[in-house]
Structure formats: structure tokens, C-alpha cells
Design an enzyme around this catalytic site. Structure first.
Site, mmCIF file in Angstrom:
data_model
loop_
_atom_site.group_PDB
_atom_site.id
_atom_site.type_symbol
_atom_site.label_atom_id
_atom_site.label_comp_id
_atom_site.label_asym_id
_atom_site.label_seq_id
_atom_site.Cartn_x
_atom_site.Cartn_y
_atom_site.Cartn_z
ATOM 1 N NE ARG A 1 39.328 24.711 44.828
ATOM 2 C CZ ARG A 1 40.498 24.229 44.281
ATOM 3 N NH1 ARG A 1 41.621 24.033 44.858
ATOM 4 N NH2 ARG A 1 40.360 23.916 42.806
ATOM 5 N NE ARG B 1 43.609 27.172 41.180
ATOM 6 C CZ ARG B 1 42.571 26.789 40.643
ATOM 7 N NH1 ARG B 1 42.389 26.677 39.294
ATOM 8 N NH2 ARG B 1 41.522 26.820 41.170
ATOM 9 N NE ARG C 1 44.807 22.694 39.201
ATOM 10 C CZ ARG C 1 43.308 23.096 39.383
ATOM 11 N NH1 ARG C 1 42.746 23.157 38.204
ATOM 12 N NH2 ARG C 1 43.187 23.553 40.562
ATOM 13 N NE ARG D 1 33.047 27.968 41.649
ATOM 14 C CZ ARG D 1 34.203 27.733 40.902
ATOM 15 N NH1 ARG D 1 34.323 28.067 39.750
ATOM 16 N NH2 ARG D 1 34.987 26.893 41.291
ATOM 17 C CE LYS E 1 35.102 23.792 36.703
ATOM 18 N NZ LYS E 1 35.515 23.008 37.918
HETATM 19 P P1 AP5 Z 1 41.440 20.860 35.479
HETATM 20 O O1 AP5 Z 1 41.268 20.924 33.975
HETATM 21 O O2 AP5 Z 1 42.560 22.216 36.050
HETATM 22 O O3 AP5 Z 1 40.281 20.900 36.373
HETATM 23 P P2 AP5 Z 1 39.198 22.058 36.662
HETATM 24 O O4 AP5 Z 1 37.839 21.618 36.813
HETATM 25 O O5 AP5 Z 1 39.391 23.290 35.577
HETATM 26 O O6 AP5 Z 1 39.610 22.500 38.230
HETATM 27 P P3 AP5 Z 1 39.567 23.772 39.050
HETATM 28 O O7 AP5 Z 1 40.222 23.550 40.048
HETATM 29 O O8 AP5 Z 1 40.584 24.948 38.044
HETATM 30 O O9 AP5 Z 1 38.184 24.308 39.285
HETATM 31 P P4 AP5 Z 1 37.802 25.113 40.079
HETATM 32 O O10 AP5 Z 1 36.284 25.281 39.850
HETATM 33 O O11 AP5 Z 1 37.978 24.657 41.643
HETATM 34 O O12 AP5 Z 1 38.717 26.695 39.888
HETATM 35 P P5 AP5 Z 1 38.440 28.074 39.589
HETATM 36 O O13 AP5 Z 1 39.649 28.393 38.980
HETATM 37 O O14 AP5 Z 1 37.148 27.662 38.515
HETATM 38 O O15 AP5 Z 1 42.089 19.651 35.907
HETATM 39 C C1 AP5 Z 1 42.463 19.468 37.212
HETATM 40 C C2 AP5 Z 1 43.828 18.402 37.381
HETATM 41 O O16 AP5 Z 1 43.410 17.122 36.550
HETATM 42 C C3 AP5 Z 1 44.940 18.797 36.124
HETATM 43 O O17 AP5 Z 1 46.151 18.381 36.673
HETATM 44 C C4 AP5 Z 1 44.579 18.087 34.792
HETATM 45 O O18 AP5 Z 1 45.843 17.912 34.149
HETATM 46 C C5 AP5 Z 1 44.079 16.890 35.390
HETATM 47 N N1 AP5 Z 1 42.970 16.271 34.506
HETATM 48 C C6 AP5 Z 1 42.072 17.102 33.778
HETATM 49 N N2 AP5 Z 1 41.125 15.992 33.082
HETATM 50 C C7 AP5 Z 1 41.803 14.808 33.410
HETATM 51 C C8 AP5 Z 1 41.378 13.348 32.962
HETATM 52 N N3 AP5 Z 1 40.244 13.293 32.057
HETATM 53 N N4 AP5 Z 1 42.164 12.387 33.462
HETATM 54 C C9 AP5 Z 1 43.109 12.526 34.366
HETATM 55 N N5 AP5 Z 1 43.853 13.683 34.657
HETATM 56 C C10 AP5 Z 1 42.800 14.683 34.232
HETATM 57 O O19 AP5 Z 1 37.863 28.788 40.741
HETATM 58 C C11 AP5 Z 1 38.976 29.088 41.903
HETATM 59 C C12 AP5 Z 1 38.196 29.917 43.012
HETATM 60 O O20 AP5 Z 1 37.869 30.879 42.277
HETATM 61 C C13 AP5 Z 1 36.901 29.391 43.420
HETATM 62 O O21 AP5 Z 1 37.214 28.469 44.385
HETATM 63 C C14 AP5 Z 1 36.134 30.759 43.935
HETATM 64 O O22 AP5 Z 1 36.872 31.332 45.169
HETATM 65 C C15 AP5 Z 1 36.413 31.623 42.901
HETATM 66 N N6 AP5 Z 1 35.558 31.501 41.782
HETATM 67 C C16 AP5 Z 1 35.753 31.240 40.480
HETATM 68 N N7 AP5 Z 1 34.472 31.092 39.773
HETATM 69 C C17 AP5 Z 1 33.540 31.777 40.607
HETATM 70 C C18 AP5 Z 1 32.111 32.034 40.536
HETATM 71 N N8 AP5 Z 1 31.581 31.820 39.171
HETATM 72 N N9 AP5 Z 1 31.633 32.468 41.333
HETATM 73 C C19 AP5 Z 1 32.086 32.830 42.762
HETATM 74 N N10 AP5 Z 1 33.343 32.385 42.982
HETATM 75 C C20 AP5 Z 1 34.248 32.055 41.930
#
Ligand code: AP5
Length: 214
Positions: free
Chosen positions: A172, A161, A127, A88, A15
Site C-alpha cells: 500500500r 481489516r 487499528r 489516488r 483520513k
Molecule cells: P485512519 O483514520 O483509519 O487512517 P486512514 O488515513 O483513513 O487510513 P486507511 O488505512 O483507511 O487508508 P487507506 O488509504 O490505506 O485505506 P482505504 O480504505 O482508503 O487512522 C489509522 C489509525 O490511526 C486508526 O487506528 C486511528 O485511530 C489512528 N489515528 C488517526 N489519527 C491519529 C492521530 N492524529 N494520532 C494518533 N493516532 C491516530 O483503501 C483500502 C484499499 O482500497 C486500497 O489499498 C485499495 O486497494 C482500495 N482503494 C480505495 N480507494 C481507492 C481508489 N481511489 N483507487 C483505487 N483503489 C482504491
């Protein structure tokens, strides 16, 4: 043309990677609740410390906090929003619908990024990101050209992270399947869900998203 979209998918689906490309190519505004919460965490306030503990465990932060963050950002306006990691829960999805209504905006598309769980573990554990500009890398699929130096801004502040470990990832993923995956049916029923193959290479995923956005 202004469009508002959601990138929906499990942790590591790509994402953030795709959101950054959309910002670059279309001038859209990325609203990542994860990034906003990490900024709150770094503020050292009491709220920030509580958020940090919840995030490190891999659990979801309360709807009230994240909806408040999104409300503030929507009020600032912009050239189309990319909701990355929000909503979410069904409660957050309802709240987003109301907020968009109040500000006279619509949700144009929900992109569901499909990836299998095995690939997610590999992606999350490999990552790292640039602490200065936020560029996202991967040990195997997207390493920096020069070891230890960000390709985009030249910073050497490359970070991993706190929640990118196998134990937090398990939580997660459970949170995703219990609370977030029902949104797939929710948006399908509303008629604006488009699945893309998140297992494809980064540029191919971008192409599929561009095709979905028209
Ligand atoms: P990346 O693009 O970083 O993936 P992502 O989907 O953004 O993953 P996240 O881990 O950031 O999502 P998340 O939902 O767990 O975290 P968030 O920060 O939102 O890609 C991942 C890796 O793969 C990278 O190394 C990239 O280079 C590689 N890659 C990407 N695309 C690729 C491809 N096509 N092929 C090969 N490699 C690829 O949330 C973190 C925490 O915050 C949550 O756990 C929660 O505690 C809190 N939180 C956030 N939002 C909310 C909400 N709305 N409600 C409640 N709690 C929340």
C-alpha cells in the site's frame, strides 16, 4: 456554505478519522472509496470477489471501477463532499475535475496529511473499527473506554481489516508513493493544497483542518 474537499495522505494518515469528525461537525458527506469497495467486496458478486483479492494484496483497484462509484454518489448530491482515499491516481484526479464541472461544483481545498512512515506502521497495525457504526479506534492512541465495546453505539462487533498487516501495508505504501503522491504536486500547481501535521493529536489535526477551511 457548501464546500468540497479532498483528504490526501498515505494509508493510516488519519483520513477516515478526520472525515468522520467533519461529518459530525459540519454535516458533510464522506465519500470513502475504501468503504465503498469493502461494501462491494461483502456483496459476494464476481466483481466484489475480484476487488477483495486486489485490496487484500494492498494494490489499487482500477480507475474505471472507483470513478464509476464516485460518479454515482456525486449524482445523489449533498451538503459538501469529503473525498477520502479518492483520487489516488492522476487519472482519477482528472476524472474528478471533470465530474465536478459536469455537476456545477468546485473543489475548495485539498488537505495533505503529512505523517512519517514509522508512525504509519504503528497506526495501521494497532487499528480496529466498529463493524456496526464504523467508529475507528487504536490499541494505544484511541482504545474503547470499555474493552470490546464500541463507545459510540455499544456494539461488540469490533474488527480488524484484512489488509492491515505489515506485508500488505508495504504494498500500500509503494502504491501510494508511485501513484498517489504525484497528486501533491498536481494540486499544489492548481493552487488548492494545504498541508497539515498528521502526526499531531487527533483534535489538533482537526483544528488545523478547520483553520485551513476557514
Ligand atoms: P485512519 O483514520 O483509519 O487512517 P486512514 O488515513 O483513513 O487510513 P486507511 O488505512 O483507511 O487508508 P487507506 O488509504 O490505506 O485505506 P482505504 O480504505 O482508503 O487512522 C489509522 C489509525 O490511526 C486508526 O487506528 C486511528 O485511530 C489512528 N489515528 C488517526 N489519527 C491519529 C492521530 N492524529 N494520532 C494518533 N493516532 C491516530 O483503501 C483500502 C484499499 O482500497 C486500497 O489499498 C485499495 O486497494 C482500495 N482503494 C480505495 N480507494 C481507492 C481508489 N481511489 N483507487 C483505487 N483503489 C482504491
Amino acid at each position: 456554505m457548501t464546500i468540497n474537499i479532498i483528504l490526501l495522505g498515505p494509508p493510516g494518515a488519519g483520513k477516515g478519522t478526520q472525515a468522520r469528525k467533519l461529518v459530525e461537525e459540519r454535516g458533510m458527506v464522506q465519500l470513502s472509496t475504501g468503504d465503498m469497495l469493502r461494501a462491494a467486496k461483502d456483496s459476494g458478486t464476481e466483481m466484489g470477489n475480484k476487488v477483495a483479492e486486489v485490496m487484500a494484496r494492498g494494490e489499487l483497484v482500477t480507475d474505471e471501477i472507483v470513478i464509476g462509484l464516485i460518479r454515482e454518489k456525486l449524482a445523489e448530491g449533498g451538503k459538501g463532499f469529503i473525498f477520502d482515499g479518492f483520487p489516488r491516481t492522476l487519472g482519477q484526479a482528472d476524472a474528478l475535475g471533470e465530474l465536478l464541472n459536469e455537476t456545477g461544483q468546485v473543489l475548495d481545498a485539498v488537505i495533505e496529511m503529512r505523517v512519517d512512515d514509522e508512525a504509519l506502521v504503528r497506526r495501521i497495525t494497532g487499528r480496529f473499527t466498529c463493524g456496526n457504526c464504523g467508529e475507528v479506534y487504536h490499541d494505544e492512541t484511541k482504545p474503547t473506554a470499555k474493552p470490546g465495546v464500541c463507545d459510540v453505539c455499544g456494539s461488540t462487533d469490533l474488527k480488524r481489516r484484512a489488509d492491515d498487516n505489515e506485508e500488505s501495508l508495504r504494498t500500500r505504501l509503494l502504491e501510494y508513493y508511485k501513484k498517489t503522491s504525484p497528486l501533491i504536486g498536481y494540486y499544489y500547481a492548481k493552487g488548492n493544497l494545504t498541508p497539515v501535521n498528521g502526526l499531531a493529536e487527533i483534535d489538533e489535526v482537526s483544528r488545523q483542518i478547520a483553520e485551513a477551511l476557514g
